[in-house]
Write an enzyme that holds these catalytic residues in place. Structure first.
Site, PDB file in Angstrom:
ATOM      1  N   ASP A 126       0.735  -1.208  -0.030  1.00 41.70           N
ATOM      2  CA  ASP A 126      -0.099   0.012  -0.126  1.00 41.70           C
ATOM      3  C   ASP A 126       1.073   1.447  -0.150  1.00 41.70           C
ATOM      4  OD1 ASP A 126      -2.420  -1.373   0.050  1.00 41.70           O
ATOM      5  OD2 ASP A 126      -2.832  -1.197   2.214  1.00 41.70           O
ATOM      6  N   HIS A 170       0.582  -9.180   0.165  1.00 39.69           N
ATOM      7  CA  HIS A 170       0.107  -7.948   0.325  1.00 39.69           C
ATOM      8  C   HIS A 170       0.675  -6.803   1.155  1.00 39.69           C
ATOM      9  CE1 HIS A 170      -3.225  -4.903  -0.175  1.00 39.69           C
ATOM     10  NE2 HIS A 170      -3.198  -4.883   0.942  1.00 39.69           N
ATOM     11  N   LYS A 171       1.254  -7.754   2.448  1.00 42.12           N
ATOM     12  CA  LYS A 171       2.173  -7.154   3.328  1.00 42.12           C
ATOM     13  C   LYS A 171       2.762  -7.839   3.960  1.00 42.12           C
ATOM     14  CE  LYS A 171      -1.346  -3.333   4.566  1.00 42.12           C
ATOM     15  NZ  LYS A 171      -1.918  -2.749   5.776  1.00 42.12           N
ATOM     16  N   TYR A 174       0.749  -9.971   6.183  1.00 43.75           N
ATOM     17  CA  TYR A 174      -0.134 -10.933   5.587  1.00 43.75           C
ATOM     18  C   TYR A 174       0.467 -11.865   4.624  1.00 43.75           C
ATOM     19  CZ  TYR A 174      -3.420  -7.147   6.951  1.00 43.75           C
ATOM     20  OH  TYR A 174      -4.378  -6.138   7.751  1.00 43.75           O
ATOM     21  N   ASP A 181      -6.601  -5.565  -4.053  1.00 42.73           N
ATOM     22  CA  ASP A 181      -6.041  -4.343  -3.884  1.00 42.73           C
ATOM     23  C   ASP A 181      -4.646  -3.954  -4.476  1.00 42.73           C
ATOM     24  OD1 ASP A 181      -8.200  -5.131  -2.318  1.00 42.73           O
ATOM     25  OD2 ASP A 181      -7.767  -3.854  -0.770  1.00 42.73           O
ATOM     26  N   ARG A 251     -15.166  -2.543  -3.794  1.00 40.81           N
ATOM     27  CA  ARG A 251     -14.062  -1.791  -3.931  1.00 40.81           C
ATOM     28  C   ARG A 251     -12.897  -2.458  -4.447  1.00 40.81           C
ATOM     29  NH1 ARG A 251     -13.896   1.965   0.241  1.00 40.81           N
ATOM     30  NH2 ARG A 251     -12.227   0.914   1.519  1.00 40.81           N
ATOM     31  N   GLY A 254     -12.855  -2.889  -7.788  1.00 38.69           N
ATOM     32  CA  GLY A 254     -12.743  -1.699  -8.279  1.00 38.69           C
ATOM     33  C   GLY A 254     -11.060  -1.369  -8.568  1.00 38.69           C
ATOM     34  N   TRP A 255     -10.528  -1.707  -7.335  1.00 42.52           N
ATOM     35  CA  TRP A 255      -9.008  -1.474  -7.529  1.00 42.52           C
ATOM     36  C   TRP A 255      -8.431  -2.149  -8.640  1.00 42.52           C
ATOM     37  CZ3 TRP A 255      -7.627   2.405  -4.942  1.00 42.52           C
ATOM     38  CH2 TRP A 255      -7.843   2.774  -3.552  1.00 42.52           C
TER      39      TRP A 255
END
Length: 874
Positions: A126, A170-171, A174, A181, A251, A254-255
């Site tokens: 992110d 993701h991270k 995670y 995303d 969303r 959407g990402w």
């Protein structure tokens, strides 16, 4: 990560208190009125974007800046708003929005390039998105601190933990997980970085991320994508068989939809994964439209659950979907007729149902999901388990940055879609021509224009033969009459006719009959006033080309007659003559280069009278459907046939005989879908030279030459038979050369690539077959990266995926002359089924990657034998 050398001049910026004070001016500054278009409520989409931008700037003030609020940080949400403001500024010309956006991101970048509040060791995908704005600031300002910040983010990607297939976690916290995303967070930045810093491997890795999540998260039954996927199947929310989370969060998709259209902005059109990503985008679009709410045109928080109790029409996902669909149609990735109704309904629903105006006149985006994720717990202790109840339990807020930014972007794309004529709204997608199988699709698009059966002889408008009376006005009148009548032929009959500049208009075929000669004046005043043109890859206002067309469609120059430019050493050619003093053109060329590198507006780069930049012979500029056929060209001031930023060009049966300086035969520049066939080139420079702009100005225009077919041509004298460069900063791809003959002691090379670290550019997918070469003076193939400035510069050139099949030669000093330098790329060069005779000396290969020979014979000019195998003596 490989080291990069990228040097920029340092520019001063206004920061700190001055930047904060300037903000209050931003909110009141007037902007250009939006173009007239369809209104939603009381405003067009672009006006709604401007209203939201001004509202957000007024609401947020400096709170998004470093130190502007207690929780302000380097963050994907504020950078999404910043990116949308920059895109809006590009569309409207309101630089105050751009300055505000850059102020947000730049406030976190210290003078030494370190990023405040950012921790690489967190490995949080992110934290990559602000880099998108950083890359735009590098392109605009060149500041060294921005380059260092971008390199920091690139280092994160180089060491970021991955799944076994190479997908980014993701991270760090995670593990083994990919989320929808995350593709938006990482892939578009990664590909943009690869394009800016000439790192082709970045394209491969960025594309891989998008395809991996498609492979693991897609549900064919619903045509939707699960929010997340756990490779280890260890998470409580993960399906033990598939690893997917249990629901389809709006969303999240959407990402992903935004990631796909933004990624395609930077991936080379010829990249091996582009068609796969197009297929994914189509799959995403089909699922999104299938689950659009028929009542409002919006989308629900949990996409497939509709009116289920607790579900609601969610703003951020709706704005993202409208943006992605509209942009995909504008770029030609999706069919307009199929998706326009859904786009219009979606945007109408946003404005009608989710936009509210407050007492201050500011607009607000309501019904935004504040946050959602997988794993751990919410602030209230609720597990983030991916269930329906979880998604609808997260707070619903107004003006979440994850919605206002996409709303601004959606308005830009919807406005563009609704104000662009349908025939012009689709930008053709580059053909994925990984070999000769790509040629039929290219040829299917290349169609020579046709013209009504009407003739307009120039003699009927006052032109007289003999070569002494100026016929410029008569030809101009004939062209105007032909154009006004709806098109036809402007005919130059047998005889010699003297003329100055000729400017073609749409639907006009300038036909030079057999026995006719158009003799062009050599007085520079005959080519004024100055026109918008390119001189050696840099745009400027200069003398008109001898035959010129600007933004016209369906134009031609045809016939069996002759076009004689009249150039000689006592006029045009003499401008480049060097003696005891520099050539007359030297100062003018240097000045143009300076203006191009400083990004001076083209309208202010005024040359022509008092300067010494020679005009080209035939130059259609930003034209469509162009035909040059049958004519003979003699004595050009410089380049002969020069289509710039054109689409659908045919050059057929033309003979070029012109041995002056820089007398290239045919130079497609930043043009696509070009056919050059059955021509004869006998020139003072390259026979065919493909170009795409020079240095910074070429990168500004950023349009490659692509989908170019050369066949059945004869190359005699010249510096090269087919050449790519040296003005190639906008890149070049998909070039096919076949059934040609090249032979002259004054032809230096058959196939030549030339660039350097000032010009850069990526040249890829070049294929030559069935070419007969007699004698060349240097080599069959030359790849020259030490040309002029050589390695001195930040833009490392790339040549890759070059194949020669069934090529023969009778005499040449070498087969190969390849000179690269560290950091540049020369790779995947292949020779198949070729025979090269009369080779005189050793090959040169310097800093080259893979060079392959398969079933290739190289016969030396000097006969010899193996000392141990006398029976094989030659």
């Amino acid at each position: 990560m490989k080291s990069l050398r990228f040097t920029f001049g340092s520019l001063a910026i206004v920061a700190g208190l001055l930047g904060i004070l300037c903000f209050f001016t931003f909110c009141t500054r007037s902007v250009e009125p939006a173009p007239a278009g369809e209104k939603f409520g009381d405003a067009t989409p672009l006006e709604w974007s401007q209203r939201m931008a001004r509202s957000e700037m007024a609401r947020r003030g400096t709170t998004l800046n470093f130190g502007g609020a207690p929780k302000a940080r380097w963050d994907y949400t504020s950078s999404l708003l910043a990116l949308s403001l920059i895109k809006l500024a590009e569309r409207t010309g309101d630089t105050a929005m751009r300055d505000y956006a850059e102020m947000i991101v730049s406030s976190y970048i210290a003078p030494d390039g370190t990023i405040r509040t950012y921790k690489l060791e967190d490995y949080n995908i992110d934290m990559i998105p602000p880099g998108k704005v950083v890359l735009l600031m590098i392109e605009r300002t060149g500041e060294e601190r921005y380059r260092k910040a971008a390199e920091t983010l690139r280092r994160q990607l180089a060491t970021h933990p991955r799944t076994s297939e190479g997908g980014f976690w993701h991270k760090q916290r995670y593990p083994h997980q990919m989320w929808l995303d995350g593709i938006f967070m990482g892939a578009p930045f990664y590909a943009h970085y690869g394009k800016l810093f000439n790192e082709p491997a970045a394209f491969d890795d960025a594309a891989k991320q998008a395809l991996l999540i498609d492979a693991h998260a897609y549900d064919p039954k619903t045509e939707l994508y699960y929010h997340g996927w756990d490779e280890s199947r260890a998470q409580s929310w993960a399906n033990k068989q598939t690893g997917t989370s249990p629901n389809f969060w709006g969303r999240g998709l959407g990402w992903y939809s935004m990631a796909l259209v933004d990624l395609l902005d930077f991936l080379p059109g010829i990249h091996s994964d582009v068609e796969s990503i197009h297929a994914v985008l189509r799959r995403v679009a089909e699922g999104v439209v299938r689950h659009q709410d028929p009542k409002t045109g919006l989308w629900f928080q949990v996409l497939d659950q509709g009116e289920r109790k607790g579900n609601y029409r969610e703003a951020t996902a709706s704005a993202m979907f409208v943006y992605a669909l509209a942009k995909a149609v504008n770029r030609g990735y999706l069919p307009r007729d199929q998706y326009l109704p859904a786009i219009r309904r979606g945007y109408a629903g946003l404005v009608r149902d989710l936009i509210k105006t407050d007492a201050n006149g500011q607009i607000n985006l309501t019904q935004c999901c504040e946050v959602a994720g997988l794993g751990y717990t919410t602030g209230s202790g609720r597990p983030r388990d991916g269930s329906f109840d979880y998604y609808v339990s997260e707070p619903i807020v107004t003006n979440d940055l994850k919605g206002t930014g996409p709303f601004i972007l959606a308005g830009i794309e919807v406005e563009r879609l609704l104000t662009t004529p349908p025939a012009a709204s689709v930008k053709p997608v580059a053909t994925q021509a990984t070999g000769w199988q790509g040629v039929p699709a290219i040829l299917a698009r290349i169609q020579a224009p046709t013209f009504p059966d009407r003739d307009f002889p120039i003699t009927q408008y006052g032109a007289t033969a003999g070569g002494t009376a100026d016929c410029t006005d008569a030809i101009k009148q004939a062209i105007a009459a032909c154009h006004a009548a709806g098109g036809g032929r402007v005919v130059v009959p047998a005889g010699t006719f003297l003329t100055g500049a000729i400017h073609l208009k749409s639907k006009v075929n300038l036909h030079i009959a057999a026995g006719a000669t158009l003799l062009f004046r050599t007085d520079p005043a005959a080519y004024l006033p100055a026109v918008f043109t390119r001189f050696e890859g840099t745009e400027c206002m200069n003398y008109s080309p001898l035959i010129y067309a600007f933004e016209q469609e369906n134009i031609a120059v045809t016939g069996a007659g002759t076009l004689d430019g009249g150039a000689a050493l006592d006029n045009w050619w003499g401008w480049t003559k060097r003696g005891a003093n520099p050539a007359a053109a030297t100062a003018s060329i240097r000045r143009l280069r300076e203006l191009g590198e400083s990004a001076t507006p083209v309208a202010e780069r005024i040359f022509g009278a008092g300067h010494f930049l020679r005009p080209n012979f035939i130059q259609p500029y930003r034209c469509r459907n162009v035909l040059i056929e049958g004519v003979t060209l003699l004595r050009s001031p410089m380049w002969e046939i020069h289509p710039v930023l054109c689409t659908n060009v045919t050059v057929r049966g033309v003979t070029v005989v012109s041995h002056g300086p820089n007398n290239d035969g045919c130079n497609p520049e930043s043009s696509r879908d070009v056919l050059i066939e059955n021509c004869v080139f006998d020139t003072g420079d390259d026979c065919i030279a493909i170009k795409s702009g020079r240095n910074g100005d070429g990168r500004r225009v950023a349009t490659p030459s692509e989908n170019i077919i050369v066949r059945g041509c004869t190359m005699k004298d010249g510096h090269g038979g087919v050449v790519m460069g040296s003005e190639i900063s906008g890149s070049c791809r998909n070039v096919f050369i076949e059934n040609c003959k090249m032979d002259s002691p004054h032809l230096d090379r058959a196939l030549r690539f030339k660039s350097n670290a000032q010009r850069g550019g990526v040249i890829e997918n070049v294929f030559m077959r069935h070419v007969e070469i007699g004698r060349v003076a240097e080599a069959i193939l030359t790849i020259d990266f030490i040309y002029e400035e050589g390695a001195k510069g930040p833009h490392k050139p790339v040549v890759r995926n070059v194949t020669l099949d069934n090529v023969t030669s009778q005499a040449s000093p070498r087969v190969l002359w390849i000179a690269g330098f560290p950091g540049a790329t020369i790779d995947r060069v292949r020779f198949n089924d070729c025979t090269f005779r009369g080779v005189e000396t050793a090959e040169r290969m310097q800093h080259a990657g893979s060079i392959e020979f398969r079933n290739v014979t190289i016969e030396p000019a000097k006969k010899g034998r193996s000392l141990n195998s006398p029976e094989a003596a030659q």
